[in-house]
Design an enzyme around this catalytic site. Sequence first.
Site, PDB file in Angstrom:
ATOM      1  N   GLU A 127       0.802  -1.241   0.000  1.00 46.99           N
ATOM      2  CA  GLU A 127       0.000   0.000   0.000  1.00 46.99           C
ATOM      3  C   GLU A 127       0.832   1.287   0.000  1.00 46.99           C
ATOM      4  O   GLU A 127       0.611   2.172   0.821  1.00 46.99           O
ATOM      5  CB  GLU A 127      -0.955   0.002   1.206  1.00 46.99           C
ATOM      6  N   ASN A 170       2.081  -5.262  -3.092  1.00 46.03           N
ATOM      7  CA  ASN A 170       0.670  -5.567  -2.820  1.00 46.03           C
ATOM      8  C   ASN A 170      -0.104  -4.275  -2.551  1.00 46.03           C
ATOM      9  O   ASN A 170       0.396  -3.385  -1.852  1.00 46.03           O
ATOM     10  CB  ASN A 170       0.626  -6.464  -1.564  1.00 46.03           C
ATOM     11  N   HIS A 206     -10.545  -6.301  -2.046  1.00 46.66           N
ATOM     12  CA  HIS A 206     -11.610  -6.119  -1.049  1.00 46.66           C
ATOM     13  C   HIS A 206     -12.771  -5.427  -1.764  1.00 46.66           C
ATOM     14  O   HIS A 206     -12.677  -4.237  -2.076  1.00 46.66           O
ATOM     15  CB  HIS A 206     -11.120  -5.247   0.108  1.00 46.66           C
ATOM     16  N   GLU A 235      -6.226 -10.815  -0.947  1.00 45.37           N
ATOM     17  CA  GLU A 235      -7.018 -10.567   0.268  1.00 45.37           C
ATOM     18  C   GLU A 235      -8.505 -10.523  -0.067  1.00 45.37           C
ATOM     19  O   GLU A 235      -9.250  -9.681   0.427  1.00 45.37           O
ATOM     20  CB  GLU A 235      -6.596  -9.240   0.930  1.00 45.37           C
ATOM     21  N   ASP A 237     -12.272 -10.502  -0.414  1.00 41.38           N
ATOM     22  CA  ASP A 237     -13.567 -10.613   0.263  1.00 41.38           C
ATOM     23  C   ASP A 237     -14.559  -9.752  -0.498  1.00 41.38           C
ATOM     24  O   ASP A 237     -14.170  -8.775  -1.142  1.00 41.38           O
ATOM     25  CB  ASP A 237     -13.524 -10.290   1.768  1.00 41.38           C
TER      26      ASP A 237
HETATM   27  C1  XIL Z   1      -6.365  -6.166   8.430  1.00 41.44           C
HETATM   28  C2  XIL Z   1      -6.692  -7.314   9.353  1.00 41.44           C
HETATM   29  O1  XIL Z   1      -7.606  -8.173   8.701  1.00 41.44           O
HETATM   30  C3  XIL Z   1      -7.306  -6.794  10.634  1.00 41.44           C
HETATM   31  O2  XIL Z   1      -7.465  -7.859  11.579  1.00 41.44           O
HETATM   32  C4  XIL Z   1      -6.421  -5.707  11.236  1.00 41.44           C
HETATM   33  O3  XIL Z   1      -7.064  -5.149  12.358  1.00 41.44           O
HETATM   34  C5  XIL Z   1      -6.127  -4.633  10.219  1.00 41.44           C
HETATM   35  O4  XIL Z   1      -5.550  -5.215   9.069  1.00 41.44           O
HETATM   36  N1  XIL Z   1      -4.970  -4.499   3.826  1.00 41.44           N
HETATM   37  C6  XIL Z   1      -3.997  -5.363   4.264  1.00 41.44           C
HETATM   38  C7  XIL Z   1      -4.271  -6.250   5.426  1.00 41.44           C
HETATM   39  O5  XIL Z   1      -2.937  -5.472   3.626  1.00 41.44           O
HETATM   40  O6  XIL Z   1      -3.122  -6.481   6.208  1.00 41.44           O
HETATM   41  C8  XIL Z   1      -5.368  -5.697   6.290  1.00 41.44           C
HETATM   42  O7  XIL Z   1      -5.667  -6.663   7.316  1.00 41.44           O
HETATM   43  C9  XIL Z   1      -6.591  -5.363   5.461  1.00 41.44           C
HETATM   44  C10 XIL Z   1      -6.251  -4.315   4.435  1.00 41.44           C
END
Ligand code: XIL
Length: 302
Positions: A127, A170, A206, A235, A237
């Site tokens: 990020e 990422n 996401h 990641e 969802d």
């Molecule tokens: C999130 C986790 O799922 C949570 O449990 C934590 O509180 C915050 O981080 N981008 C990422 C992940 O790269 O590491 C993040 O994970 C979600 C967004």
Amino acid sequence: ADTLGAAAAGQGRYFGAAVAANHLGEAQYAATLNREFNSVTPENEMKWDAVEPNRGSFSFSRADQIVNHARGQGMKVRGHTLVWHSQLPGWVSGLAASDLRSAMNNHITQVMTHYKGNIDSWDVVNEAFQDGGSGARRSSPFQDKLGNGFIEEAFRTARATDPAAKLCYNDYNTDGVNAKSTAVYNMVKDFKARGVPIDCVGFQSHFNPNSPVPSDYRANLQRFADLGVDVQITELDIEGSGQAQATNYGNVVRACLAVSRCTGLTVWGIPDKYSWRASGTPLLFDDNYNKKPAYTAALSAL
Ligand code: XIL
């Protein structure tokens, strides 16, 4: 095949899940993980605040629990993440530039050395770009004190430490073709042109009604792959439920399979109740570990 992992393996891919160490003792959680998935990403346990809460003092026990579990099951592990502005201990943000540079390189070296041989892919930098149309870098202690070169430096240090691990950049909101993904694309293109070591790009994916699965998802994955890097959905969802959610999951799986360099997908949790999205039902299993329509759609797309 009748599990996500086996079906993905049949397509030469992995199907992973983000895992939290504190749930591994829950029988149904472990059983579902072991049955369905062949890759894990520690959800929080490898982040800087977890592994180096104080300068030079490393604590790997929570992350080790996940890695030992996964390796014992023959699963791959994605390392997440070495350099990120978030979940970063205060001592790091307080350092002046020269100290910050050595702290960053030491962090990468120590953590990667500890896990050498057990990590398939590392999210070396997470990020680093701003949202919106600017294409600019995000402000962070690394960016603000070390300048644009911090990403390149992190990747070079990572390669020197564990030459066998795949090194990924990422990010989120980079899933479709847009100004932010194009800024990342230009960085990767420049890295490849100059021989800066990078092997893969992770697309967090996401998705929710404000940020739906983009119609040019596959095309975006393909343009990165065409630069000569692997791509991974890291990641995943998707907010929603029922058939609409299922259709979206199927589309994401198909987008990955349509790109030969898309090497695997990871969902960001197992049952809905443990999603980082406190409200909502964005995952493949309900709170009782029943398979949702989204699960069936993902499996049948494989
Ligand atoms: C999130 C986790 O799922 C949570 O449990 C934590 O509180 C915050 O981080 N981008 C990422 C992940 O790269 O590491 C993040 O994970 C979600 C967004």
